[in-house]
Design an enzyme around this catalytic site. Sequence first.
Site, mmCIF file in Angstrom:
data_model
loop_
_atom_site.group_PDB
_atom_site.id
_atom_site.type_symbol
_atom_site.label_atom_id
_atom_site.label_comp_id
_atom_site.label_asym_id
_atom_site.label_seq_id
_atom_site.Cartn_x
_atom_site.Cartn_y
_atom_site.Cartn_z
ATOM 1 C CB SER A 26 -0.531 7.377 3.665
ATOM 2 O OG SER A 26 -1.017 8.681 3.508
ATOM 3 C CB ILE A 27 -0.412 2.412 1.347
ATOM 4 C CG1 ILE A 27 -1.860 1.985 1.065
ATOM 5 C CG2 ILE A 27 0.537 1.232 1.188
ATOM 6 C CD1 ILE A 27 -2.089 1.530 -0.364
ATOM 7 C CB ILE A 99 3.863 8.889 -5.054
ATOM 8 C CG1 ILE A 99 5.099 8.482 -5.877
ATOM 9 C CG2 ILE A 99 4.287 9.349 -3.669
ATOM 10 C CD1 ILE A 99 6.069 9.632 -6.114
ATOM 11 C CB ALA A 102 -4.307 10.372 -13.212
ATOM 12 C CE1 TYR A 162 -6.707 2.636 -9.685
ATOM 13 C CE2 TYR A 162 -5.647 1.237 -11.315
ATOM 14 C CZ TYR A 162 -5.598 1.956 -10.140
ATOM 15 O OH TYR A 162 -4.438 1.980 -9.407
ATOM 16 C CE LYS A 169 -0.893 2.621 -9.082
ATOM 17 N NZ LYS A 169 0.173 3.000 -8.122
ATOM 18 C CB THR A 200 -5.544 5.887 0.686
ATOM 19 O OG1 THR A 200 -5.738 5.693 -0.717
ATOM 20 C CG2 THR A 200 -5.141 4.564 1.330
ATOM 21 C CB ALA A 202 -4.164 8.126 -3.500
#
Length: 261
Positions: A26-27, A99, A102, A162, A169, A200, A202
Amino acid sequence: MVIPAAGLRLFEGKRGLVVGIANDQSIAWGCARAFRAFGAEVAVTYLNDKARPYVEPLARELEAPIFLPLDTTVPGQMEAVFAAITEQWGELDFLVHSIAFAPRDTLAGRVTDAPLDGFLKTMEVSCWSFIRMGHLAEPLMRKGGALFTMTYYGAEKVIENYNIMGVAKAALESAVRYMAAELGPKGIRVHAISPGPLATRAASGIPEFDALLDKARRKAPARELVTIDDVGIATAFLAHESARLMTGQVLYIDGGYNIID
């Protein structure tokens, strides 16, 4: 990992909250590890009981004094985390929000076709939760502080697959600017960090993500992909007093990919 120089305790006595660690890819983990390496105390959250076994060993590695569940869609959990920070620390120096979510059908479909419930859920988790955390962190940052959230190039340009996350975002980046303007007089800085594509958990929900990674590697001037440690150390730098006059920015950590047509 890029290890900070021995004895470089730039954040000795500082305390922060990192939200969004799912595993060691994870970032958020890259950020938490960097802040801890620089001497900060780090509070950590995990999404739910299913996620806890993956996050708890990482929290122990960080010697996290606060380790609590946080699902931003569960009423009261966010407030409980900040209440625990208030009780145990009474202050906060930095916050990392990493975090986003969708619903799968909403993410896979066209923005034009997004259902209201899917749109609202995407915005709640991916944007509003950062605004709410900023609200809760503000009274704890009496001496100033830094708020960070994670964004992506798809907020600025249309990135295939995306979809609705790009819309969320873009809203998040706008929120960063407004929050920076509102909180700046209190010495609280706000940034959006925009890493290049990373493998990742996500990102695994984005169709054809491997092709996106290959494209980033080919086109970025640095000719390599960013790592979670690159992101973590850059984020820690921006939280330091040395960067006190930087705020309201979208900061790309992507090997220069964003400058290439």
